[in-house]
Design a protein around this motif. Structure first.
Motif, PDB file in Angstrom:
ATOM      1  N   ALA A   1       0.837  -1.199   0.000  1.00  0.00           N
ATOM      2  CA  ALA A   1       0.000   0.000   0.000  1.00  0.00           C
ATOM      3  C   ALA A   1       0.870   1.246   0.000  1.00  0.00           C
ATOM      4  CB  ALA A   1      -0.910   0.001   1.227  1.00  0.00           C
ATOM      5  N   LEU A   2       0.395   2.269  -0.696  1.00  0.00           N
ATOM      6  CA  LEU A   2       1.106   3.548  -0.754  1.00  0.00           C
ATOM      7  C   LEU A   2       0.134   4.671  -0.405  1.00  0.00           C
ATOM      8  CD1 LEU A   2       2.954   2.998  -4.159  1.00  0.00           C
ATOM      9  CD2 LEU A   2       3.984   2.840  -1.875  1.00  0.00           C
ATOM     10  N   ILE A   3       0.592   5.619   0.404  1.00  0.00           N
ATOM     11  CA  ILE A   3      -0.189   6.811   0.727  1.00  0.00           C
ATOM     12  C   ILE A   3       0.407   7.981  -0.057  1.00  0.00           C
ATOM     13  CG2 ILE A   3      -0.929   8.414   2.536  1.00  0.00           C
ATOM     14  CD1 ILE A   3      -2.114   5.638   2.930  1.00  0.00           C
ATOM     15  N   LEU A   4      -0.417   8.572  -0.925  1.00  0.00           N
ATOM     16  CA  LEU A   4       0.007   9.732  -1.718  1.00  0.00           C
ATOM     17  C   LEU A   4      -0.611  10.994  -1.133  1.00  0.00           C
ATOM     18  CD1 LEU A   4      -0.493   8.423  -5.388  1.00  0.00           C
ATOM     19  CD2 LEU A   4       1.363   7.950  -3.785  1.00  0.00           C
ATOM     20  N   CYS A   5       0.166  12.067  -1.132  1.00  0.00           N
ATOM     21  CA  CYS A   5      -0.322  13.336  -0.586  1.00  0.00           C
ATOM     22  C   CYS A   5       0.033  14.486  -1.526  1.00  0.00           C
ATOM     23  CB  CYS A   5       0.338  13.628   0.768  1.00  0.00           C
ATOM     24  SG  CYS A   5       0.024  12.366   2.010  1.00  0.00           S
ATOM     25  N   ASN A   6      -0.695  15.592  -1.377  1.00  0.00           N
ATOM     26  CA  ASN A   6      -0.272  16.780  -2.112  1.00  0.00           C
ATOM     27  C   ASN A   6       0.834  17.481  -1.321  1.00  0.00           C
ATOM     28  OD1 ASN A   6      -1.489  18.282  -0.083  1.00  0.00           O
ATOM     29  ND2 ASN A   6      -3.195  18.994  -1.357  1.00  0.00           N
ATOM     30  N   ARG A   7       1.385  18.551  -1.895  1.00  0.00           N
ATOM     31  CA  ARG A   7       2.545  19.214  -1.306  1.00  0.00           C
ATOM     32  C   ARG A   7       2.246  19.775   0.094  1.00  0.00           C
ATOM     33  NH1 ARG A   7       7.744  18.748  -1.588  1.00  0.00           N
ATOM     34  NH2 ARG A   7       7.817  18.830  -3.858  1.00  0.00           N
ATOM     35  N   THR A   8       1.034  20.329   0.261  1.00  0.00           N
ATOM     36  CA  THR A   8       0.681  20.944   1.550  1.00  0.00           C
ATOM     37  C   THR A   8       0.687  19.909   2.679  1.00  0.00           C
ATOM     38  OG1 THR A   8      -0.727  22.465   0.313  1.00  0.00           O
ATOM     39  CG2 THR A   8      -1.038  22.388   2.698  1.00  0.00           C
ATOM     40  N   VAL A   9       0.018  18.789   2.434  1.00  0.00           N
ATOM     41  CA  VAL A   9      -0.036  17.749   3.465  1.00  0.00           C
ATOM     42  C   VAL A   9       1.364  17.193   3.723  1.00  0.00           C
ATOM     43  CG1 VAL A   9      -0.941  15.457   4.060  1.00  0.00           C
ATOM     44  CG2 VAL A   9      -2.426  17.137   2.923  1.00  0.00           C
ATOM     45  N   ALA A  10       2.115  16.964   2.649  1.00  0.00           N
ATOM     46  CA  ALA A  10       3.461  16.401   2.794  1.00  0.00           C
ATOM     47  C   ALA A  10       4.351  17.316   3.622  1.00  0.00           C
ATOM     48  CB  ALA A  10       4.083  16.161   1.418  1.00  0.00           C
ATOM     49  N   ARG A  11       4.220  18.618   3.408  1.00  0.00           N
ATOM     50  CA  ARG A  11       5.032  19.576   4.169  1.00  0.00           C
ATOM     51  C   ARG A  11       4.680  19.510   5.649  1.00  0.00           C
ATOM     52  NH1 ARG A  11       3.226  24.224   2.217  1.00  0.00           N
ATOM     53  NH2 ARG A  11       4.385  24.092   0.264  1.00  0.00           N
ATOM     54  N   ASP A  12       3.376  19.438   5.970  1.00  0.00           N
ATOM     55  CA  ASP A  12       2.944  19.353   7.369  1.00  0.00           C
ATOM     56  C   ASP A  12       3.426  18.076   8.044  1.00  0.00           C
ATOM     57  OD1 ASP A  12       1.710  21.737   6.959  1.00  0.00           O
ATOM     58  OD2 ASP A  12      -0.330  20.923   6.818  1.00  0.00           O
ATOM     59  N   LEU A  13       3.496  16.981   7.241  1.00  0.00           N
ATOM     60  CA  LEU A  13       3.901  15.697   7.814  1.00  0.00           C
ATOM     61  C   LEU A  13       5.397  15.644   8.093  1.00  0.00           C
ATOM     62  CD1 LEU A  13       1.838  13.197   5.637  1.00  0.00           C
ATOM     63  CD2 LEU A  13       1.562  13.592   8.098  1.00  0.00           C
ATOM     64  N   GLY A  14       6.161  16.435   7.356  1.00  0.00           N
ATOM     65  CA  GLY A  14       7.614  16.346   7.490  1.00  0.00           C
ATOM     66  C   GLY A  14       8.084  15.015   6.930  1.00  0.00           C
ATOM     67  N   GLY A  15       9.046  14.402   7.567  1.00  0.00           N
ATOM     68  CA  GLY A  15       9.531  13.112   7.081  1.00  0.00           C
ATOM     69  C   GLY A  15      10.299  13.257   5.787  1.00  0.00           C
ATOM     70  N   SER A  16      10.352  12.172   5.007  1.00  0.00           N
ATOM     71  CA  SER A  16      11.119  12.203   3.765  1.00  0.00           C
ATOM     72  C   SER A  16      10.240  11.725   2.608  1.00  0.00           C
ATOM     73  CB  SER A  16      12.368  11.337   3.890  1.00  0.00           C
ATOM     74  OG  SER A  16      12.039  10.098   4.498  1.00  0.00           O
ATOM     75  N   PRO A  17       9.335  12.597   2.137  1.00  0.00           N
ATOM     76  CA  PRO A  17       8.455  12.192   1.034  1.00  0.00           C
ATOM     77  C   PRO A  17       9.244  12.039  -0.264  1.00  0.00           C
ATOM     78  CG  PRO A  17       8.190  14.536   1.460  1.00  0.00           C
ATOM     79  CD  PRO A  17       9.106  14.007   2.527  1.00  0.00           C
ATOM     80  N   ILE A  18       8.761  11.161  -1.110  1.00  0.00           N
ATOM     81  CA  ILE A  18       9.380  10.911  -2.412  1.00  0.00           C
ATOM     82  C   ILE A  18       8.415  11.402  -3.489  1.00  0.00           C
ATOM     83  CG2 ILE A  18      10.130   9.083  -4.001  1.00  0.00           C
ATOM     84  CD1 ILE A  18      11.998   9.574  -1.541  1.00  0.00           C
ATOM     85  N   ALA A  19       8.939  12.172  -4.439  1.00  0.00           N
ATOM     86  CA  ALA A  19       8.070  12.709  -5.495  1.00  0.00           C
ATOM     87  C   ALA A  19       7.782  11.639  -6.540  1.00  0.00           C
ATOM     88  CB  ALA A  19       8.742  13.917  -6.147  1.00  0.00           C
ATOM     89  N   LEU A  20       6.484  11.441  -6.803  1.00  0.00           N
ATOM     90  CA  LEU A  20       6.063  10.540  -7.870  1.00  0.00           C
ATOM     91  C   LEU A  20       5.916  11.397  -9.118  1.00  0.00           C
ATOM     92  CD1 LEU A  20       5.201   7.762  -8.795  1.00  0.00           C
ATOM     93  CD2 LEU A  20       2.949   8.164  -7.803  1.00  0.00           C
ATOM     94  N   ARG A  21       6.962  11.418  -9.926  1.00  0.00           N
ATOM     95  CA  ARG A  21       7.020  12.358 -11.051  1.00  0.00           C
ATOM     96  C   ARG A  21       6.189  11.908 -12.235  1.00  0.00           C
ATOM     97  NH1 ARG A  21      11.925  15.487 -10.428  1.00  0.00           N
ATOM     98  NH2 ARG A  21      11.553  16.215 -12.554  1.00  0.00           N
ATOM     99  N   ALA A  22       5.980  10.594 -12.358  1.00  0.00           N
ATOM    100  CA  ALA A  22       5.160  10.081 -13.460  1.00  0.00           C
ATOM    101  C   ALA A  22       4.641   8.712 -13.086  1.00  0.00           C
ATOM    102  CB  ALA A  22       5.995   9.987 -14.736  1.00  0.00           C
ATOM    103  N   ALA A  23       3.392   8.447 -13.489  1.00  0.00           N
ATOM    104  CA  ALA A  23       2.804   7.109 -13.346  1.00  0.00           C
ATOM    105  C   ALA A  23       1.901   6.918 -14.550  1.00  0.00           C
ATOM    106  CB  ALA A  23       2.018   6.989 -12.051  1.00  0.00           C
ATOM    107  N   VAL A  24       2.245   5.966 -15.419  1.00  0.00           N
ATOM    108  CA  VAL A  24       1.466   5.793 -16.653  1.00  0.00           C
ATOM    109  C   VAL A  24       1.177   4.307 -16.905  1.00  0.00           C
ATOM    110  CG1 VAL A  24       2.610   7.807 -17.669  1.00  0.00           C
ATOM    111  CG2 VAL A  24       3.430   5.545 -18.235  1.00  0.00           C
ATOM    112  N   VAL A  25       0.056   4.076 -17.567  1.00  0.00           N
ATOM    113  CA  VAL A  25      -0.303   2.728 -18.010  1.00  0.00           C
ATOM    114  C   VAL A  25      -0.615   2.807 -19.500  1.00  0.00           C
ATOM    115  CG1 VAL A  25      -1.959   0.826 -17.797  1.00  0.00           C
ATOM    116  CG2 VAL A  25      -1.271   2.083 -15.761  1.00  0.00           C
ATOM    117  N   ARG A  26      -0.082   1.869 -20.268  1.00  0.00           N
ATOM    118  CA  ARG A  26      -0.371   1.819 -21.704  1.00  0.00           C
ATOM    119  C   ARG A  26      -0.771   0.395 -22.100  1.00  0.00           C
ATOM    120  NH1 ARG A  26      -0.991   6.223 -24.447  1.00  0.00           N
ATOM    121  NH2 ARG A  26      -0.096   5.341 -26.337  1.00  0.00           N
ATOM    122  N   THR A  27      -1.586   0.297 -23.148  1.00  0.00           N
ATOM    123  CA  THR A  27      -1.854  -1.020 -23.747  1.00  0.00           C
ATOM    124  C   THR A  27      -1.139  -1.091 -25.087  1.00  0.00           C
ATOM    125  OG1 THR A  27      -3.890  -0.229 -24.774  1.00  0.00           O
ATOM    126  CG2 THR A  27      -4.093  -1.298 -22.617  1.00  0.00           C
TER     127      THR A  27
END
Ligand SMILES: [Zn+2]
Lengths: 115, 382
Positions: free
Chosen positions: B209-235
């Motif tokens: 499981a992965l928890i994704l957040c926007n920048r505001t929430v991530a900043r409040d949480l602190g820690g070491s968030p990782i940017a998901l720069r792209a996520a794509v699915v193709r057929t």
């Protein structure tokens, strides 16, 4: 039962398919039935070394023996999946083959050899 | 709107070893671990996406996690289940519909090979009866041709598997934890020439499981968030070579993974040369070899040298499948894609323990490939 494979070919882009399909898988246009050539060359292959799950696989009455399968490239520009009636040690990519429709899946043997 | 606005703030994974746990129990465990990792309660999740191929509906997890009213969408997309759930969660964050989103993938399969039926694939019964509906045959035929065209040896296939077992032995949640050397791998039973038993992954179990957040929430949480720069699915497009095909078109086969990887790099504004660690679909050894080139990490044929020189090992120039990949973790279809992302997140955070890539990797890539010609790719940065 034995004979040429019944495929189809698109009138517009000349893409051939097997088994015959009513529409072209590339452009979606109408496809016409065509009898595919009986000879081609081996594009790739493998050997099924263990008995596939039954069902659906029907074990031959003589028991399971490893068998070869491969894709045979025909002059119409289509690679057809076929059971290969060739001893595995004699199989090489590019070898000329004769393909026949035999009631089940297509079967191929080294050309010049009568099945 | 910039692509770095989606951040992975929490990642949770279960063991991928065989246990008595159900798929749903594993999923619940992974979600709780991801929430704890993010430091967020379940009630903060505003959108959830998830699924399995064979272990039930993800949305029923609300019974255990809490009836918060959260919109929970089930995804059932074969090998792209995790990737599709992730894309949906990303879109929920990017659109502003949610500031915290969950993606979960899980599965549990019976032992032995997957068991397809001809009718489900639109094939004549003869393909099943005559023994031509065997997934491993397809993988073998694809790599057989590739080896012929690009000069790849059977030893290279064995080296891929040797690396997978070595990395699995360093990964606490992996299923296969014992090392195997190339000679043993080559000498194991031939399944479908040129692939031997130890070059394949097996159907397994696990959840991520992965928890994704926007920048505001991530900043409040602190820690070491990782940017998901792209996520794509193709057929797939016309011209590809896929499992259970009674015929294939001529020419060099088109690759859906090439399409997906190119799009992911484009979205991220990065290229293969920027990547420090990657996870590539390794249903069997040959798949990893082909995907290295299909995703743009090397030229076709260059793998022969890369594997021999250890370039794809943990200390190499481009470490691949640092957690042992599918070969060491098994293939729970719904969980595999997110396992890859989880591994990259841990590597970029510097939390991968014994299998940590040295030098502080800053960018990672993941790629899933599955039937019937689907690929999911991601790019992540520190
Ligand atoms: Zn056409």
């Amino acid at each position: 039962m034995e004979g040429a494979l019944s495929g189809s070919r698109c009138a517009d882009c000349a893409v051939a398919a097997y088994p015959a399909e009513p529409v072209c898988p590339r452009c979606g246009g109408p496809a016409e039935p065509v009898a595919l050539s009986a000879t081609g060359t081996l594009w790739t292959w493998t050997v099924q070394r263990y008995a596939p799950k039954s069902p659906p696989y029907a074990v031959p009455g003589t028991g399971f023996e490893p068998f070869a399968v491969g894709y045979v490239e025909l002059p119409e520009g289509v690679r057809v999946l076929a059971a290969l009636d060739i001893p595995p040690e004699r199989i090489t990519i590019g070898m000329p083959l004769r393909v026949t429709a035999a009631g089940g899946v297509p079967r191929a043997a080294a050309s010049g050899v009568t099945v | 709107m910039t692509a770095d606005e989606v951040l992975v703030c929490g990642a949770g994974i279960t063991s991928f070893a065989r246990t008595e746990a159900t798929g749903r129990q594993l999923a619940e465990q992974a979600v709780r671990a991801a929430l704890a990792d993010a430091g967020l309660p379940w009630s903060r999740v505003r959108a959830a996406y998830g699924g399995s191929d064979a272990a039930g509906n993800a949305d029923t997890l609300v019974a255990e996690l809490g009836l918060t009213g959260v919109p929970f969408v089930n995804v059932r997309n074969g090998c792209a289940t995790g990737g599709s759930a992730l894309v949906s969660a990303v879109n929920a964050i990017r659109s502003g519909a949610a500031d915290v989103a969950l993606a979960v993938g899980f599965d549990k399969h019976p032992r032995g090979a997957f068991d397809p039926r001809p009718a489900d694939w639109g094939l004549d019964e003869a393909y099943g009866r005559d023994g031509l509906m065997v997934t491993t045959q397809f993988f073998a035929m694809k790599i057989q041709r590739y080896m012929h065209d690009h000069g790849i040896s059977a030893r290279t296939l064995a080296l891929v598997a040797q690396k997978a077992y070595a990395n699995g032995s360093l990964t606490p949640h992996a299923w296969r934890r014992g090392p195997l050397d190339a000679a043993e791998i080559l000498a194991s039973d031939m399944v479908n020439d040129p692939l031997t038993r130890y070059m394949f992954c097996s159907p397994g179990q696990g959840a991520v499981a992965l928890i994704l957040c926007n920048r505001t929430v991530a900043r409040d949480l602190g820690g070491s968030p990782i940017a998901l720069r792209a996520a794509v699915v193709r057929t797939r497009r016309f011209g590809s070579f896929e499992v259970f095909s009674p015929w294939a078109p001529p020419g060099t086969p088109a690759s859906v993974s090439t399409d997906a990887a190119q799009l992911a790099f484009e979205q991220a504004g990065l290229g293969p040369g920027d990547i420090d660690v990657c996870q590539l679909q390794d249903t069997e050894s040959g798949a990893e070899v082909m995907h290295l080139a299909e995703c743009g990490f090397c030229e076709h044929g260059e793998q022969e040298r890369l594997l021999a020189s250890g370039s794809t090992a943990i200390g190499g120039a481009l470490p691949v499948n640092t957690d042992g990949g599918c070969i060491a973790n098994g293939e729970p279809i719904g969980a595999s894609g997110l396992r890859q992302v989880h591994e990259i997140v841990q590597q970029l955070r510097g939390r991968a323990g014994e299998r940590q890539v040295p030098g502080g990797p800053a960018a990672g890539f993941t790629q899933v490939y599955g039937a019937p010609g689907v690929s999911a790719c991601t790019v992540l940065t520190r």
